[in-house]
Design a protein around this motif. Structure first.
Motif: not given
Length: 788
Positions: A172, A180, A223-224, A227-228, A231-232
């Motif tokens: 991440l 962020k 966000y981390p 979202d991140d 997405d990972s």
């Protein structure tokens, strides 16, 4: 499932608004009605941005533009060429447009921008005068916290950021996660400060800033950690569905469900921390909300992201609406959430409408910049989908055309053809294309333009001329973003290297510490020697020899082998002081370094004699510094004797503190003698051997004083808040012994404030040391962030 917000109604309402906006933009793309307006805009724009070089500029090496990656040199160049103020003005104006939803034609907004630009310009020019100062790094944050009297909040935030960095999965990207988080915190702070009344009281200002930082961190975690993470590739498809459902349930019901056990073992290792941190953040945000607006907007943000995330690039049937409507929603709601989280929910003369219309501009710019990364992972964006299916789908809207239609609509319909707004928006657009070209190279850039800009050749010809010839279009936030990511990555690497080096030096010192028996001794059982080695083999930090190693070897270039006697001497001196400190006549401690103290293991007499024995062994080691001239060694021995005598005075003060209340000044004096002098010896003694000048000596002494006091305050805090497992000794001993400490005198909050005050003063001392003393800064950070 009992819902506390009407999710469907909230989403459908804004989705309908997004559809209307999409249709308006689609009409402009279809008719290409935006092109004549933009051609005229660029004719006006180029007057200030396409310059013809003068004859003299070819001969001025000072005017050669450095890369923006050379941050300080670039800022110096901007100042030298009188471009710095304009550079900052367009940058701050852009932030007011994008993040605060303001209009630049508003005079009050212009006044605020000018004030920010003036303050920022002064700070940047000041930073360039001392290249040891990190641009907007953690030290700057601490200094700002000190100025605003919110050091406790800054302490909390830095602790959180460090914890995130330490626990976040490598995939991440900790550097980007920190960036962020800081960006979101800064965004929430900007909204808070912008909404403050001019006559706000200092206490109310502190309260609002504290709340904004905490809310910014809590919202920023999404966000981390959402979202991140989604997405990972860290989660399986089923796990992603489970995690998404957990977030959805939290937003709809207002309660975070338990994590459960239906996860792989590898996933649970990092997800347990993420779940705990998100739950704490969610519950804090919840306590600060008086309406459901934040959760409604957060749901729109999350759901629109989920819709995009679930798309598959191989699917050939997505409509234009399905591609563009979710990005209109997620790009606008992300900024609306940042404002609603602090309960600033008033429309503010069109804030929500402007923000809603503005968001897609940034999203399309970001998707353009990231299109190749998105293609690699199969992410569906208007650009990746167009690349994949455009040859077989004549109905697909070209997202690059949509991007320019959005820009034209913003300039003329949202901001009413305001000249400065046009400047800022076109600057940003050209800058984005320049950055893309620089990153991917001219050949790749031309291939992309051929694919996306062939549908409007006349406008593209003008556009490419602007990209080729246009100047003064760069932005401070982009520079800061690149600088922060690089800084966090370097900082992380430095920390790892520092830890590794500390461990190597510690192991080297441990191997040399044990004292060998005297073979000529007439008695077989040498209890004093045995007790000395017992005390030396405890799990000590070896801070003092480690500090001496860094100063002697890394700072002054002395040979490690020549300094071994000094390292042993420093640890013998320190261990002796601990043995005396633990005696019943003094602190009467039962545990040290995770096991019984010397007097507990043997007896009081052996403890006293062992302390005296180690003190003499320390002096003996100093006489073995044979690689240095006798005059220098004599100076070192004299200094060592003076320090030892003064440390004894500090211990007397410590003993006298029991049962009586010290003042803060008395505590600082005691800490200087008892703790800081030990640090000073570790830094000054190798500097004596290196024959350092007086200025360097004074800087090292100043650093030692404040680092030592910060260390002692942290010790006091750990004694108050820590536990035996971490400390290796009993906690809350100071309270039981009625000892005056920074915590007992100032309280936990006051002690933390005082620790950061001394941190700042220690950092200032490092600025006057010409050699590379970055390890001392890392050492100082270890002091204030340690847990033992």
């Amino acid at each position: 499932m009992k819902e506390v917000i009407n999710a469907d109604q909230s989403y459908q309402q804004v989705e309908e608004q997004a559809r209307h906006y999409f249709q308006l933009l689609n009409e402009q793309v279809t008719k290409k009605s935006y092109i004549p307006k933009l051609v005229d805009d660029f004719q006006k724009w180029k007057v200030n941005h396409i310059h013809h070089p003068s004859f003299f500029s070819f001969f001025s090496s000072k005017q050669k533009k450095p890369s923006s990656k050379e941050t300080m040199h670039y800022i110096k160049w901007l100042d030298y060429t009188n471009k710095l103020e304009d550079y900052l003005k367009r940058s701050i104006s852009y932030i007011y447009l994008r993040d605060l939803g303001k209009t630049l034609e508003d005079q009050d907004t212009q006044s605020k921008i000018d004030q920010v630009v003036g303050d920022l310009k002064g700070s940047l020019i000041d930073s360039t005068k001392n290249e040891k100062k990190e641009l907007f790094g953690f030290d700057w944050i601490i200094q700002k916290g000190k100025k605003e009297q919110i050091l406790l909040t800054v302490d909390w935030m830095l602790s959180k950021l460090n914890t995130v960095s330490a626990n976040i999965p490598e995939e991440l990207d900790a550097a980007n996660a920190q960036r962020k988080l800081i960006k979101i915190i800064a965004g929430v702070l900007m909204h808070t400060i912008d909404a403050m009344e001019e006559d706000i009281s200092p206490s109310e200002r502190r309260e609002k800033l504290d709340k904004a930082i905490r809310l910014g961190y809590c919202y920023g975690l999404t966000y981390p950690f959402i979202d991140d993470l989604l997405d990972s590739d860290l989660l399986s498809k089923i796990e992603k569905e489970q995690f998404s459902q957990l977030i959805r349930t939290s937003l709809l019901t207002g309660k975070v469900p338990p994590l459960g056990s239906e996860w792989s073992e590898a996933t649970l290792q990092f997800l347990a921390y993420i779940h705990t941190e998100l739950k704490e953040a969610f519950e804090y945000i919840q306590t600060q909300q008086s309406s459901s607006k934040f959760f409604e907007q957060a749901y729109v943000f999350f759901h629109s992201q989920e819709i995009d995330r679930q798309k598959e690039l191989s699917n050939k049937t997505y409509t234009n609406e399905e591609l563009f409507v979710p990005i209109i929603l997620k790009s606008s709601s992300s900024r609306l959430v940042a404002r609603s989280v602090i309960q600033e929910t008033e429309d503010d003369d069109g804030f929500e409408q402007r923000t809603f219309l503005y968001g897609i501009y940034n999203q399309l710019a970001d998707d353009f910049a990231d299109m190749f990364d998105d293609l690699k992972v199969g992410a569906v964006t208007p650009y990746t989908y167009y690349i994949q299916h455009q040859q077989h789908r004549n109905d697909l809207i070209n997202p690059f055309e949509m991007y320019w239609a959005v820009i034209s609509n913003l300039i003329h319909n949202v901001y009413h053809s305001h000249s400065e707004t046009r400047e800022v928006i076109l600057n940003r657009a050209i800058n984005g294309l320049k950055r893309f070209k620089e990153k991917h190279g001219k050949k790749k850039y031309e291939e992309v333009m051929k694919q996306f800009a062939s549908g409007f050749p006349e406008f593209n010809a003008i556009l490419q001329k602007m990209v080729e010839k246009g100047d003064d279009v760069d932005f401070f936030d982009k520079l800061l973003r690149d600088h922060m990511v690089d800084h966090f990555k370097i900082q992380r690497a430095e920390k790892e290297a520092f830890k590794e080096k500390i461990q190597i030096v510690k192991e080297m010192v441990n191997q040399e510490l044990l004292i060998t028996p005297d073979l000529d001794a007439e008695f077989q059982q040498d209890l004093v020697l045995e007790a000395a080695n017992y005390s030396l083999t405890g799990e000590g930090k070896r801070l003092r020899p480690i500090m001496a190693w860094f100063v002697g070897v890394e700072m002054y270039g002395l040979e490690e082998v020549s300094l071994l006697p000094l390292f042993k001497s420093l640890e013998y001196m320190h261990t002796a002081s601990l043995i005396f400190d633990d005696l019943p006549s003094q602190d009467n401690a039962s545990y040290r370094r995770g096991r019984p103290t010397v007097h507990e293991m043997y007896n009081v007499a052996i403890g006293e004699l062992t302390g005296l024995f180690l003190t003499q062994k320390a002096i003996e080691q100093q006489t073995l510094l044979e690689k240095f001239d006798s005059k220098t060694v004599l100076e070192l021995v004299r200094y060592s004797a003076q320090v030892t005598a003064n440390i004894c005075k500090g211990q007397v003060m410590d003993l006298e503190s029991k049962g009586r209340r010290f003042s803060k000044d008395e505590l600082e004096t005691m800490c200087f003698y008892k703790t800081a002098l030990g640090f000073e010896a570790a830094l000054v003694m190798p500097a004596i051997l290196a024959k350092a000048n007086e200025k360097e000596m004074n800087a090292l002494k100043k650093f030692s004083r404040h680092a030592g006091i910060a260390f002692q305050i942290k010790d006091d805090l750990l004694d108050s808040e820590g536990n035996f497992e971490n400390l290796g000794k009993s906690a809350r001993m100071d309270l039981e012994n009625e000892t005056s400490t920074f915590v007992t005198i100032l309280g936990i909050e006051g002690a933390k404030n005082e620790m950061w005050e001394h941190y700042c003063l220690a950092i200032e001392a490092l600025e006057s040391i010409p050699q590379n003393a970055s390890f001392l800064k890392l050492f100082l950070n270890n002091i204030v962030h340690r847990d033992r």
